[in-house]
Scaffold this motif. Structure first.
Motif, PDB file in Angstrom:
ATOM      1  N   ALA A  17       2.791  18.192  -3.340  1.00  0.00           N
ATOM      2  CA  ALA A  17       3.465  17.392  -4.515  1.00  0.00           C
ATOM      3  C   ALA A  17       2.762  16.390  -4.989  1.00  0.00           C
ATOM      4  O   ALA A  17       2.647  15.969  -6.084  1.00  0.00           O
ATOM      5  CB  ALA A  17       4.909  17.193  -4.181  1.00  0.00           C
ATOM      6  N   LEU A  21       0.912  15.456  -8.855  1.00  0.00           N
ATOM      7  CA  LEU A  21       1.225  14.253  -9.376  1.00  0.00           C
ATOM      8  C   LEU A  21       0.016  13.709  -9.799  1.00  0.00           C
ATOM      9  O   LEU A  21      -0.156  13.083 -10.893  1.00  0.00           O
ATOM     10  CB  LEU A  21       2.138  13.558  -8.634  1.00  0.00           C
ATOM     11  N   LEU A 217       9.813  19.948  -9.556  1.00  0.00           N
ATOM     12  CA  LEU A 217       8.620  20.765  -9.584  1.00  0.00           C
ATOM     13  C   LEU A 217       8.662  21.977  -9.348  1.00  0.00           C
ATOM     14  O   LEU A 217       9.469  22.620  -8.440  1.00  0.00           O
ATOM     15  CB  LEU A 217       7.480  20.211  -8.638  1.00  0.00           C
ATOM     16  N   LEU A 242       2.958  23.912 -12.340  1.00  0.00           N
ATOM     17  CA  LEU A 242       2.958  22.724 -11.405  1.00  0.00           C
ATOM     18  C   LEU A 242       2.798  21.396 -11.917  1.00  0.00           C
ATOM     19  O   LEU A 242       3.097  20.482 -11.960  1.00  0.00           O
ATOM     20  CB  LEU A 242       2.446  23.265  -9.963  1.00  0.00           C
ATOM     21  N   TYR A 245       4.616  20.484 -15.076  1.00  0.00           N
ATOM     22  CA  TYR A 245       5.900  19.719 -14.692  1.00  0.00           C
ATOM     23  C   TYR A 245       5.573  18.455 -13.915  1.00  0.00           C
ATOM     24  O   TYR A 245       6.249  17.200 -14.139  1.00  0.00           O
ATOM     25  CB  TYR A 245       6.808  20.637 -13.853  1.00  0.00           C
ATOM     26  N   ALA A 246       4.407  18.294 -13.281  1.00  0.00           N
ATOM     27  CA  ALA A 246       4.007  17.200 -12.554  1.00  0.00           C
ATOM     28  C   ALA A 246       3.865  16.063 -13.265  1.00  0.00           C
ATOM     29  O   ALA A 246       4.044  14.871 -13.287  1.00  0.00           O
ATOM     30  CB  ALA A 246       2.718  17.465 -11.567  1.00  0.00           C
TER      31      ALA A 246
END
Length: 290
Positions: A17, A21, A217, A242, A245-246
């Motif tokens: 994650a 990001l 996420l 991914l 959305y990040a």
């Protein structure tokens, strides 16, 4: 820009994650891999690129000399995640969990450096704090980078939408909220980062843990596998669910952190002109190594 610490009760994809990001941010970004149990990016996404001569452990000796030496060491131990541009960087983590004890007095000074990167150099900063460990209802002083959580603008617990994940996280929420109220920037710094793997949706997770879900996420196995193990990026990696959305999540974090500072009338952060000068030079130079 905010400093966001992300941790979990058990493996919930924190490193994946934080990588997503960092890579997805529209701004320059930095990932500090500060899991005392050891880092995985060096042997995963960056397989074969980064030797043990780079990384978090080497900052401990510099911190004992002084803050400028720490800032210079920090700058020299960052590694680019985006090739020649150097807009996205990582501080690789420990190669051996036994090294964690040497960092106990380094965490507060490193936190200052990370905040200078966010506030003066304009970076989104993400801290991979790993799996949290408690001792007598408090963050363990060696097995967690507690000062990095205390000083963060946002502290997120990564959870999956499963009963097991929620059960494990539930035991962290109350002691962590109390600790952030007593030693951190306030209990309202605490939120959840939902990994959408499992039957429970955001509103159900927030209700179950009595904590807001600040971002979610999607479950994206192909992209996650690449971020975990490296190799060849999957087709359409930059447009993957991914990363899309990040990117939205980074904007949400910035807005939430800014709103908290306004609402709580936080005092201006302490000035670190020497650190800012060192890190400003870092921000304006190429990140790739020859």
């Amino acid at each position: 820009m905010p400093v966001t610490s992300i941790a979990s009760a058990k493996s919930c994809g924190v490193t994946t994650a934080t990588l997503a990001l960092t890579l997805a941010s529209a701004r320059p970004s930095l990932l500090a891999e500060c899991d005392p149990a050891g880092g995985t990016i060096r042997a995963g996404l960056l397989t074969g690129q980064v030797s043990a001569g780079y990384g978090l452990y080497h900052l401990a000796a510099a911190e004992r000399v002084g803050p400028v030496e720490l800032a210079n060491a920090f700058a020299s131990h960052l590694w680019p995640l985006d090739g020649q541009t150097g807009h996205r960087k990582v501080l690789p983590g420990l190669t051996d969990p036994a090294q964690a004890a040497a960092l106990s007095r380094t965490w507060p000074a490193l936190s200052d450096v990370l905040h200078v990167m966010a506030e003066s150099a304009g970076h989104d900063v993400f801290i991979d704090a790993g799996r949290l460990a408690l001792e007598a209802g408090r963050l363990h002083p060696t097995l967690t980078p507690a000062p990095l959580l205390h000083k963060a603008d946002l502290v997120l617990i990564a959870v999956r939408g499963t009963e097991q994940s929620l059960t494990l996280a539930r035991h962290l929420i109350h002691p962590l909220r109390a600790e952030l109220e007593e030693h951190g920037t306030g209990a309202d710094a605490l939120g959840l980062l939902l990994i959408e793997d499992g039957p429970f949706r955001s509103h159900q997770v927030a209700e179950a843990l009595q904590t807001p879900v600040l971002a979610a996420l999607p479950w994206d196995p192909d992209t996650a596998a690449y971020l975990t193990a490296g190799g060849k990026p999957p087709r359409g990696f930059a447009r993957s669910p991914l990363l899309r959305y990040a990117r939205t999540a980074t904007e949400q974090f910035e807005a939430i952190a800014a709103r908290r500072k306004v609402q709580q009338h936080f005092p201006a952060p302490p000035s670190h002109p020497q650190l800012a000068g060192v890190l400003d030079r870092l921000a304006n130079r190429r990140g790739a190594r020859g």
